[in-house]
Design an enzyme around this catalytic site. Sequence first.
Site, PDB file in Angstrom:
ATOM      1  N   GLY A   3     -37.535 130.093 -72.523  1.00 32.47           N
ATOM      2  CA  GLY A   3     -38.814 129.542 -72.989  1.00 32.47           C
ATOM      3  C   GLY A   3     -39.065 128.183 -72.371  1.00 32.47           C
ATOM      4  CG  ASN A   4     -42.938 125.423 -71.244  1.00 28.80           C
ATOM      5  OD1 ASN A   4     -42.324 124.613 -70.555  1.00 28.80           O
ATOM      6  ND2 ASN A   4     -44.240 125.606 -71.132  1.00 28.80           N
ATOM      7  CB  ILE A   5     -39.854 121.704 -71.542  1.00 35.75           C
ATOM      8  CG1 ILE A   5     -39.428 121.980 -70.096  1.00 35.75           C
ATOM      9  CG2 ILE A   5     -39.266 120.399 -72.056  1.00 35.75           C
ATOM     10  CD1 ILE A   5     -39.996 120.994 -69.073  1.00 35.75           C
ATOM     11  CB  ALA A   6     -40.155 120.838 -76.319  1.00 35.99           C
ATOM     12  CB  SER A   7     -40.382 126.851 -76.281  1.00 37.38           C
ATOM     13  OG  SER A   7     -39.099 127.104 -75.724  1.00 37.38           O
ATOM     14  N   GLY A   8     -38.297 125.441 -78.558  1.00 37.56           N
ATOM     15  CA  GLY A   8     -37.471 125.689 -79.745  1.00 37.56           C
ATOM     16  C   GLY A   8     -36.188 126.449 -79.464  1.00 37.56           C
ATOM     17  CB  THR A  16     -31.864 123.279 -78.779  1.00 36.89           C
ATOM     18  OG1 THR A  16     -32.080 123.086 -77.388  1.00 36.89           O
ATOM     19  CG2 THR A  16     -30.535 122.664 -79.168  1.00 36.89           C
ATOM     20  CB  THR A  17     -34.633 124.813 -83.085  1.00 37.77           C
ATOM     21  OG1 THR A  17     -34.983 123.522 -82.568  1.00 37.77           O
ATOM     22  CG2 THR A  17     -34.761 124.843 -84.587  1.00 37.77           C
ATOM     23  CD  GLU A  29     -31.244 125.218 -74.453  1.00 26.73           C
ATOM     24  OE1 GLU A  29     -32.349 124.715 -74.627  1.00 26.73           O
ATOM     25  OE2 GLU A  29     -30.166 124.636 -74.746  1.00 26.73           O
TER      26      GLU A  29
HETATM   27  N1  LIG Z   1     -40.859 125.777 -85.067  1.00 24.24           N
HETATM   28  C1  LIG Z   1     -40.870 124.466 -84.911  1.00 24.24           C
HETATM   29  N2  LIG Z   1     -41.834 123.723 -85.484  1.00 24.24           N
HETATM   30  C2  LIG Z   1     -41.864 122.386 -85.311  1.00 24.24           C
HETATM   31  N3  LIG Z   1     -40.955 121.673 -84.601  1.00 24.24           N
HETATM   32  C3  LIG Z   1     -39.968 122.376 -84.004  1.00 24.24           C
HETATM   33  C4  LIG Z   1     -39.868 123.794 -84.113  1.00 24.24           C
HETATM   34  N4  LIG Z   1     -38.787 124.199 -83.416  1.00 24.24           N
HETATM   35  C5  LIG Z   1     -38.231 123.095 -82.890  1.00 24.24           C
HETATM   36  N5  LIG Z   1     -38.933 122.002 -83.243  1.00 24.24           N
HETATM   37  C6  LIG Z   1     -38.670 120.609 -82.826  1.00 24.24           C
HETATM   38  O1  LIG Z   1     -39.215 120.486 -81.519  1.00 24.24           O
HETATM   39  C7  LIG Z   1     -38.349 119.754 -80.659  1.00 24.24           C
HETATM   40  C8  LIG Z   1     -37.890 120.646 -79.510  1.00 24.24           C
HETATM   41  O2  LIG Z   1     -37.097 121.701 -80.022  1.00 24.24           O
HETATM   42  P1  LIG Z   1     -35.804 122.221 -79.246  1.00 24.24           P
HETATM   43  O3  LIG Z   1     -35.174 123.268 -80.079  1.00 24.24           O
HETATM   44  O4  LIG Z   1     -34.970 121.062 -78.818  1.00 24.24           O
HETATM   45  O5  LIG Z   1     -36.507 122.887 -77.961  1.00 24.24           O
HETATM   46  P2  LIG Z   1     -35.887 123.345 -76.580  1.00 24.24           P
HETATM   47  O6  LIG Z   1     -34.412 123.500 -76.760  1.00 24.24           O
HETATM   48  O7  LIG Z   1     -36.579 124.624 -76.267  1.00 24.24           O
HETATM   49  O8  LIG Z   1     -36.216 122.274 -75.594  1.00 24.24           O
HETATM   50  C9  LIG Z   1     -37.195 119.278 -81.545  1.00 24.24           C
HETATM   51  O9  LIG Z   1     -37.504 117.988 -81.989  1.00 24.24           O
HETATM   52  C10 LIG Z   1     -37.197 120.271 -82.710  1.00 24.24           C
HETATM   53  O10 LIG Z   1     -36.711 119.697 -83.893  1.00 24.24           O
HETATM   54  N1  LIG Z   2     -33.665 124.393 -64.066  1.00 26.87           N
HETATM   55  C1  LIG Z   2     -34.107 123.423 -64.895  1.00 26.87           C
HETATM   56  C2  LIG Z   2     -33.894 123.488 -66.260  1.00 26.87           C
HETATM   57  C3  LIG Z   2     -34.344 122.471 -67.053  1.00 26.87           C
HETATM   58  N2  LIG Z   2     -34.977 121.421 -66.510  1.00 26.87           N
HETATM   59  C4  LIG Z   2     -35.406 120.307 -67.353  1.00 26.87           C
HETATM   60  C5  LIG Z   2     -36.556 120.596 -68.250  1.00 26.87           C
HETATM   61  C6  LIG Z   2     -36.314 119.690 -69.412  1.00 26.87           C
HETATM   62  O1  LIG Z   2     -36.801 118.385 -69.129  1.00 26.87           O
HETATM   63  C7  LIG Z   2     -34.803 119.636 -69.511  1.00 26.87           C
HETATM   64  C8  LIG Z   2     -34.178 120.574 -70.509  1.00 26.87           C
HETATM   65  O2  LIG Z   2     -35.063 121.559 -70.886  1.00 26.87           O
HETATM   66  P1  LIG Z   2     -35.216 122.074 -72.413  1.00 26.87           P
HETATM   67  O3  LIG Z   2     -33.892 122.655 -72.765  1.00 26.87           O
HETATM   68  O4  LIG Z   2     -35.548 120.916 -73.267  1.00 26.87           O
HETATM   69  O5  LIG Z   2     -36.281 123.107 -72.337  1.00 26.87           O
HETATM   70  O6  LIG Z   2     -34.335 119.968 -68.220  1.00 26.87           O
HETATM   71  C9  LIG Z   2     -35.193 121.378 -65.151  1.00 26.87           C
HETATM   72  O7  LIG Z   2     -35.806 120.409 -64.641  1.00 26.87           O
HETATM   73  N3  LIG Z   2     -34.735 122.366 -64.372  1.00 26.87           N
END
Ligand SMILES: Nc1ncnc2c1ncn2[C@@H]1O[C@H](COP(=O)(O)OP(=O)(O)O)[C@@H](O)[C@H]1O
Ligand SMILES: Nc1ccn([C@H]2C[C@H](O)[C@@H](COP(=O)(O)O)O2)c(=O)n1
Length: 278
Positions: A74-79, A81-82, A150
């Site tokens: 998924g995209n960056i910060a899509s969730g 890790t959560t 991930e």
């Molecule tokens: N369903 C959700 N709703 C709101 N905030 C979320 C949700 N899932 C994750 N977050 C928050 O969004 C941020 C990014 O989540 P994270 O799990 O780190 O994303 P990723 O690993 O895809 O980059 C974190 O601060 C997390 O606590």
């Molecule tokens: N091949 C990649 C993988 C990730 N990144 C960057 C994108 C984010 O800034 C960070 C980690 O991503 P997230 O886990 O938060 O989705 O690393 C990249 O540039 N290249």
Amino acid sequence: MSFTGRCIKSWWRSATRIYTQPAVTSGRLVNVGDKSEALFQTRAYSNNCYSTQHASRKLVWNGEEKKLVICIEGNIASGKTTCLEYFSRTSNIEVLTEPISKWRNVRGHNPLGLMYQDPTRWAMTLQTYVQLTMLDRHLSTTSAPVRMMERSIYSAKYIFVENLYRSGKMPEVDFAVLSEWFEWITQNINLPVDLIVYLQSSPQICQQRMRERCREEEKVVPLEYLEAIHQLYEDWLIKKTSFSIPAPVLVIPADQDLKKMLHHYEENREKILAARNV
Ligand SMILES: Nc1ncnc2c1ncn2[C@@H]1O[C@H](COP(=O)(O)OP(=O)(O)O)[C@@H](O)[C@H]1O
Ligand SMILES: Nc1ccn([C@H]2C[C@H](O)[C@@H](COP(=O)(O)O)O2)c(=O)n1
């Protein structure tokens, strides 16, 4: 355990087994007796980390039993890790997050930060290291029967490297060299994936979450970057029009609040853990 550590540990076991493995009749074929095979044999002798599957001519991790491998994409910060954090509470599931701490600090340098500051100069540096560390993740041994990772070496290439190149931020020669590395790795090393879970989220929601998370390096990331990554993911995993997909895809809409997302994960638990039936 580190990659090198595992190599050393498996030395004796590999040394005695390396030419006694039964021939395997499935898998992708490359030319028998070509340079790659010679390299495999040399490597098998010198490192004793890998053995050769004779018919497939792919390197396989020695002594590893078949595990279920699930990649959360998924995209960056899509969730992602959560999501991994949620499943890590289940016994029998081992989770492997992206090695982002390494990308932010390799021997005192921060290739992630450098890439966002000056992609034309540093994208190759970061993506070479991402490719290496993701390969290490794919090859890592786990005791649990299910491994959730991930992202993957595939999205590193098909999404991030591709985006940098298409947007003109990565010079063609860097793209060519990275592509050669990627092709060699995926054609010669067995990196099985059983299921891709795609957390499908809108770029706007990702931007919101990315801002809330407040990772220093990402402060310069504009919405257009997240839109481009989103489009590449959609072409790859939804429209299936860009690159080959290494496993079946389970799509989970990921724009909802945390409580609803945890509910979705629970609803999909069976499907995820029976990955081969998706
Ligand atoms: N369903 C959700 N709703 C709101 N905030 C979320 C949700 N899932 C994750 N977050 C928050 O969004 C941020 C990014 O989540 P994270 O799990 O780190 O994303 P990723 O690993 O895809 O980059 C974190 O601060 C997390 O606590
Ligand atoms: N091949 C990649 C993988 C990730 N990144 C960057 C994108 C984010 O800034 C960070 C980690 O991503 P997230 O886990 O938060 O989705 O690393 C990249 O540039 N290249």
